[in-house]
Scaffold this active site. Structure first.
Site, PDB file in Angstrom:
ATOM      1  N   GLU A 242     142.562  -8.909   0.867  1.00 40.42           N
ATOM      2  CA  GLU A 242     141.530  -7.867   0.884  1.00 40.42           C
ATOM      3  C   GLU A 242     141.996  -6.771  -0.070  1.00 40.42           C
ATOM      4  OE1 GLU A 242     138.706  -7.983   2.176  1.00 40.42           O
ATOM      5  OE2 GLU A 242     138.779  -9.437   3.818  1.00 40.42           O
ATOM      6  N   CYS A 276     138.492   1.243   0.495  1.00 38.48           N
ATOM      7  CA  CYS A 276     138.246   0.180  -0.485  1.00 38.48           C
ATOM      8  C   CYS A 276     136.762   0.038  -0.756  1.00 38.48           C
ATOM      9  CB  CYS A 276     138.845  -1.146  -0.011  1.00 38.48           C
ATOM     10  SG  CYS A 276     138.271  -1.659   1.616  1.00 38.48           S
TER      11      CYS A 276
END
Length: 485
Positions: A242, A276
């Site tokens: 990720e 993110c």
């Protein structure tokens, strides 16, 4: 793994000896101050060990629903301490208190989800072409799951992985003291089911290279993620990545601007631009460009900046001094490449790593600074003319995490969701790029790493699949009608 943890423990003890001497020279530690006395509610003290592995042992298999019961108890234990845990996240990371509590709530929600999932995991029974045969899929745990979390979501990222990995039958490396003491030990389960170690790149490298770590989940930058991926792949291990995201909101001429403005502000300013899924690029149709810029800039100036523990604060500090330096360097590059500073752009004159949330316009869509993910609160505003142009700009960056359009055109919505639309793992309509729910799979494409965590069928990444053929007849027919007699 025990050898890895033991070696790490030895190094940490050496560091700890130094830190204890340093602490003795200090007037007081945070935990000794009345303001931070709540840290003791989490079982913390002046001196805390950096490694936990419990007692190695245990016997017998535990069915998935029983594992779900353990995860349910973990969720309940987190609920009881949610406010102090939220305070700890805020203290450690610098995000505002409500976001800290929200992050722990996300772990609780994943636990609730995993409990139900523990009774639903299963493979299909497939039709066999051979009479008297059954063709099934069997799913089994991968084994040991190593979890390397990121500074910005130390609780939620671990929770996504841990809750799902546990109900799938795996053990994990990294955990909270609250879970060890209040759940595992109360159920007579070895603490080694969930081990923890604290440290830096040396520990991450050891986990990436160790063949006994069956799955390594890494959340962090694309640069470090690439190095982790290469180390894991070198031993043909399994990885779940990720990584970064250079996320865009696209606003069309028919958009509801009353939705656009708060969405853009939340997605670009929330967590001080350190998600993110933070919106880095705001693409505006030329017909609404000036209006939206004016309204978003006005909203930026009203964002309440201050102590993360103040309930009225919406925006706290950056995590490190290095992040402040990256912020200043990015603004300078943007100016050099033709950008115009609309608001922000300065380090704030106050204690801590505070910078002004910043908006920059006038850059070309392919400017190198626009194409670069900088983990700070800088929003680049781009002006577009056509749908094709906007979709292409969304997809031209290396990352493919989150994206969103604002429109009332249903034809455009389905083009956006389709094969010629967004190439991201998260594709939204009329909502921000950040703030994903736990029920869907979370992750992205391209340089974001391709991993998926949390909901949907993400559980499959924590298990290995076997295709099983069972002959319950007295004959031995071969597939494809082959005769071998």
């Amino acid at each position: 793994l025990w050898r890895v943890i033991s070696n790490v423990h030895s190094r940490l003890l050496a560091h700890r000896a130094v830190s204890v001497r340093q602490a003795a020279a200090m007037s007081s530690l945070l935990i000794s101050q009345p303001k931070y006395s709540w840290l003791k509610e989490l079982g913390l003290s002046e001196d805390n060990h950096g490694v936990y592995n419990g007692t190695w042992g245990g016997s017998g298999e535990v069915p998935a629903p029983k594992r779900g019961e353990i995860v349910r108890q973990i969720g309940d234990a987190l609920r009881k301490k949610i406010k102090v845990l939220g305070s700890l996240v805020s203290l450690e990371m610098g995000k505002i208190y409500v976001e800290g509590v929200g992050e722990v709530q996300e772990y609780v929600d994943v636990c609730d989800y995993a409990v139900g999932l523990s009774r639903m995991i299963g493979g299909p029974i497939l039709p066999s072409e051979r009479p008297g045969h059954a063709l099934i899929e069997q799913w089994n745990p991968v084994g040991l799951v190593g979890i390397i979390t990121a500074f910005n979501f130390p609780v939620a990222v671990y929770g996504w992985n841990n809750a799902i990995a546990l109900i799938c039958g795996n053990t994990c490396v990294k955990i909270f003291r609250i879970i060890e003491s209040e759940v595992l030990e109360q159920n007579n389960l070895p603490g080694a089911i969930c081990s923890m170690t604290c440290g830096g790149a040396d520990i991450g490298t050891a986990m990436a290279k160790d063949e006994r770590v069956d799955l390594l989940s890494f959340t962090g930058s694309t640069h470090v993620g690439k190095m982790v991926a290469m180390m894991v792949q070198e031993r043909f291990g399994r990885q779940l990545l990720e990584l970064g995201g250079n996320n865009a909101i696209i606003v069309f001429e028919d958009a509801d601007l009353n939705l656009v403005v708060p969405s853009a502000v939340f997605a670009s300013v929330g967590t001080a631009g350190q998600r993110c899924t933070t919106t880095r690029r705001l693409m505006l149709h030329e017909s609404v460009h000036d209006t939206v810029v004016e309204r978003v800039a006005k909203a930026y100036k009203q964002v309440r900046i201050g102590d993360p523990w103040d309930p009225s604060t919406l925006y706290g500090p950056l995590h490190t001094k290095q992040a402040v330096e990256q912020y200043l360097a990015a603004i300078e590059k943007a100016k050099q490449q033709g950008g115009t500073l609309i608001c922000g752009g300065k380090v704030m004159d106050r204690a801590g790593n505070y910078v002004e949330p910043t908006i920059i316009t006038g850059l070309p869509h392919d400017a190198s600074i626009v194409q670069t993910e900088t983990f700070v609160p800088i929003l680049y505003v781009l002006k577009f003319k056509t749908e094709d142009e906007a979709f292409a700009w969304n997809n031209e960056v290396k990352q493919g995490l989150s994206s969103s359009i604002f429109t009332k055109d249903m034809g455009r919505v389905f083009r956006w969701l389709g094969p010629k639309g967004s190439d991201c793992g998260i594709v939204n309509v009329n909502i921000p790029t950040s703030g994903a729910e736990i029920g869907g799979a979370f992750g992205g494409e391209k340089h974001t790493g391709g991993g998926r965590e949390s909901g949907s069928d993400s559980w499959k990444q924590y298990m290995r699949r076997s295709t099983c053929t069972i002959n319950y007849s007295k004959d031995l027919p071969l597939a494809q009608g082959i005769k071998f007699e």
